[in-house]
Enzyme design. Structure first.
Site, short mmCIF file in Angstrom:
data_model
loop_
_atom_site.label_atom_id
_atom_site.label_comp_id
_atom_site.label_asym_id
_atom_site.label_seq_id
_atom_site.Cartn_x
_atom_site.Cartn_y
_atom_site.Cartn_z
N LYS A 10 7.56 40.23 87.62
CA LYS A 10 7.85 42.03 87.85
C LYS A 10 5.94 41.38 87.51
CE LYS A 10 7.21 44.59 83.88
NZ LYS A 10 5.75 44.60 83.15
N PRO A 96 9.01 33.97 81.39
CA PRO A 96 8.33 33.95 79.86
C PRO A 96 8.78 35.05 79.26
CG PRO A 96 6.46 34.58 81.87
CD PRO A 96 7.60 33.82 82.40
N VAL A 97 8.92 34.03 78.20
CA VAL A 97 9.70 35.46 76.79
C VAL A 97 9.27 36.18 76.19
CG1 VAL A 97 10.90 35.34 74.90
CG2 VAL A 97 11.63 34.19 75.73
N GLY A 99 6.35 38.18 77.51
CA GLY A 99 6.06 37.76 78.20
C GLY A 99 4.86 38.87 79.62
N GLY A 100 5.49 40.67 78.96
CA GLY A 100 4.95 41.17 79.74
C GLY A 100 5.57 40.92 81.74
N MET A 101 6.16 40.19 81.50
CA MET A 101 7.59 39.59 83.65
C MET A 101 8.30 40.08 83.11
SD MET A 101 5.78 36.48 84.28
CE MET A 101 5.06 37.17 86.24
N SER A 105 15.13 41.74 80.73
CA SER A 105 15.00 43.82 81.33
C SER A 105 15.53 42.39 83.57
CB SER A 105 13.81 44.17 82.45
OG SER A 105 13.51 44.77 81.57
N ALA A 106 15.33 41.62 83.89
CA ALA A 106 15.62 40.95 84.87
C ALA A 106 17.13 40.23 84.10
CB ALA A 106 14.60 39.51 84.80
N ASP A 138 12.53 48.99 82.39
CA ASP A 138 11.46 47.83 83.62
C ASP A 138 13.27 47.67 84.65
OD1 ASP A 138 9.26 48.26 83.17
OD2 ASP A 138 9.35 45.84 82.07
C1 LIG Z 1 5.15 47.96 79.65
C2 LIG Z 1 6.08 48.18 80.95
O1 LIG Z 1 6.93 46.67 81.19
C3 LIG Z 1 6.10 48.62 82.18
O2 LIG Z 1 6.53 47.84 83.39
C4 LIG Z 1 7.21 48.81 80.94
O3 LIG Z 1 6.50 49.71 80.64
C5 LIG Z 1 8.10 48.53 79.44
O4 LIG Z 1 9.90 48.30 79.31
P1 LIG Z 1 10.81 47.65 78.65
O5 LIG Z 1 10.88 46.83 77.89
O6 LIG Z 1 11.78 48.20 79.94
O7 LIG Z 1 10.88 48.69 77.60
P2 LIG Z 1 11.79 49.55 76.43
O8 LIG Z 1 13.26 48.60 76.81
O9 LIG Z 1 12.48 50.86 77.65
O10 LIG Z 1 11.56 50.42 75.69
C6 LIG Z 1 10.15 49.25 74.87
C7 LIG Z 1 9.68 50.47 73.76
O11 LIG Z 1 8.95 50.72 74.93
C8 LIG Z 1 7.71 51.68 74.80
N1 LIG Z 1 7.57 52.12 75.92
C9 LIG Z 1 8.63 51.77 76.75
C10 LIG Z 1 8.78 51.90 78.08
C11 LIG Z 1 7.41 53.61 78.15
N2 LIG Z 1 7.56 53.76 79.52
N3 LIG Z 1 7.29 53.95 77.00
C12 LIG Z 1 7.09 53.14 76.26
O12 LIG Z 1 6.64 53.89 75.15
C13 LIG Z 1 8.53 52.10 73.74
O13 LIG Z 1 7.92 52.24 72.49
C14 LIG Z 1 10.16 51.61 73.47
O14 LIG Z 1 10.70 51.76 72.55
N1 LIG Z 2 17.85 37.92 77.77
C1 LIG Z 2 16.58 38.03 76.98
N2 LIG Z 2 16.26 37.19 77.51
C2 LIG Z 2 14.54 37.20 76.67
N3 LIG Z 2 14.60 38.16 75.83
C3 LIG Z 2 15.43 39.14 75.49
C4 LIG Z 2 16.69 39.37 75.99
N4 LIG Z 2 17.24 40.15 75.45
C5 LIG Z 2 16.68 40.41 74.17
N5 LIG Z 2 15.46 40.17 74.31
C6 LIG Z 2 14.50 40.57 73.36
O1 LIG Z 2 14.02 41.76 73.93
C7 LIG Z 2 12.64 40.99 73.56
C8 LIG Z 2 11.52 41.11 74.84
O2 LIG Z 2 11.56 40.37 75.72
P1 LIG Z 2 11.74 40.16 76.96
O3 LIG Z 2 11.52 38.68 77.74
O4 LIG Z 2 11.90 41.07 78.19
O5 LIG Z 2 9.69 40.79 76.71
P2 LIG Z 2 9.09 41.31 78.30
O6 LIG Z 2 9.17 40.64 79.81
O7 LIG Z 2 7.77 41.43 77.51
O8 LIG Z 2 8.90 42.91 78.70
P3 LIG Z 2 8.58 43.99 79.83
O9 LIG Z 2 8.12 43.43 80.48
O10 LIG Z 2 10.41 44.59 80.51
O11 LIG Z 2 8.14 44.55 78.06
C9 LIG Z 2 12.33 39.63 73.04
O12 LIG Z 2 11.67 38.95 72.00
C10 LIG Z 2 14.15 39.18 72.73
O13 LIG Z 2 14.18 39.55 71.36
#
Ligand SMILES: C[C@](O)(CO)[C@H](O)COP(=O)(O)OP(=O)(O)OC[C@H]1O[C@@H](n2ccc(N)nc2=O)[C@H](O)[C@@H]1O
Ligand SMILES: Nc1ncnc2c1ncn2[C@@H]1O[C@H](COP(=O)(O)OP(=O)(O)OP(=O)(O)O)[C@@H](O)[C@H]1O
Length: 298
Positions: A10, A96-97, A99-101, A105-106, A138
């Protein structure tokens, strides 16, 4: 027999963030768009419990234990249906790990859909979405895909209309950013300030509905961008390089550090990608289009 599910990444075309809540989360107005970068999760029956494997360029950064969101999804579904999570989950990772994408969650949403199909649980979509929301903010959107407004901590979804394709370029950064760390930095930067309630911006919703790239380009916002730039200042160089290459908009994707660039069309996206690749300001560059469908059995 095995089941493979494809799940998109996303980008957030609007991310409005409110003040920290008592539970530490933040209320959001989060406009998600699913884009054509995918992870594939394959679930295969196993006799000896739950096992996770992963392949792909970032595979060494993915935990293979019970903290993996795919493993947690399988365990949550198995617990709800009173069975053992005897399954091998293989993740072919292209998102990307850290990476904010929404890569993790996927994988959570994908494993849930794959195990549901493999085990024939017959769970309703509402039940699956409830498990998704327990796994992470997410995760429900990874299941639904398309475009949606997420409220609450991002898990309460309203699906949005999308009237045309949006072409994107994504610049992958040399290291990851921790989502909680970026929210903490948002809090630190906002100390003493009055943080307004997050609300969806009508121009963003209208631009999506019309499929109007130029209108979306002037409407996109990300309240986490200053926090991500504060923790990772070099991202400013990547944003500047993409703008100079002709991107209509340049922003940090979600909590970063991936940067996202909106392009007029597929050809322009490819040109911007070439310039970014040569700029030396990022680790890799990808192009993608959105909106695309959420977690789907292939
Ligand atoms: C930044 C985004 O990726 C935008 O879509 C999301 O808000 C993050 O979603 P996510 O990675 O699924 O986050 P979660 O696994 O639910 O939460 C991880 C951490 O991010 C922070 N968190 C997340 C979502 C939210 N609405 N408020 C928060 O403060 C909290 O510190 C939480 O402990
Ligand atoms: N299936 C998975 N793939 C990648 N990372 C995972 C997974 N399960 C748990 N993690 C942990 O979650 C952390 C965040 O990874 P992820 O790739 O989900 O970040 P993100 O894309 O920035 O998440 P979001 O955009 O939802 O905030 C990783 O550093 C890893 O330790």
């Amino acid at each position: 027999m095995s089941v493979t599910v494809r799940v998109p990444a996303k980008v957030n075309v609007q991310l409005a963030v409110g003040a920290a809540r008592p539970d530490g989360f933040h209320d959001l107005a989060n406009v998600f768009l699913a884009v054509s970068l995918y992870d594939e999760i394959t679930a295969t029956p196993a006799a000896d419990g739950l096992r996770v494997t992963c392949e792909g360029p970032d595979a060494d950064q993915v935990p293979l234990d019970r903290t993996n969101l795919a493993a947690r999804a399988a365990e949550a579904l198995a617990a709800r249906y009173g069975r053992e999570p005897d399954v091998h989950l293989h993740i072919a990772k292209d998102i990307p790990v850290a990476g904010g994408m929404a890569g993790g969650s996927a994988d959570g949403a994908g494993a849930l859909v794959a195990c549901d199909a493999l085990w024939g649980t017959g769970a309703s979509r509402a039940e699956l979405l409830e498990i998704c929301a327990e796994l992470g903010s997410d995760v429900p959107f990874s299941l639904v895909g398309g475009a949606a407004l997420g409220t609450g901590r991002g898990e309460k979804l309203t699906e949005l209309e999308v009237g045309g394709d949006f072409h994107w370029v994504f610049a992958l950064a040399s290291r990851g950013l921790s989502t909680p760390a970026v929210f903490r930095e948002f809090d630190r930067l906002g100390e003493g300030l009055d943080i307004p309630e997050p609300v969806a911006a009508q121009p963003v919703l209208d631009a999506l509905a019309k499929g109007d790239t130029a209108a979306l380009a002037v409407a996109v916002t990300n309240d986490l961008q200053p926090a991500a730039l504060s923790l990772f200042p070099e991202l400013s160089d990547t944003l500047a390089a993409g703008r100079a290459a002709g991107a209509l908009a340049a922003l940090v994707s979600g909590s970063g550090p991936t940067t996202a660039f909106l392009a007029t069309d597929a050809r322009s996206a490819s040109d911007i990608a070439g310039v970014l690749r040569a700029s030396g300001t990022c680790r890799d560059v990808r192009t993608a289009v959105g909106a695309v469908a959420g977690a789907s059995v292939v």
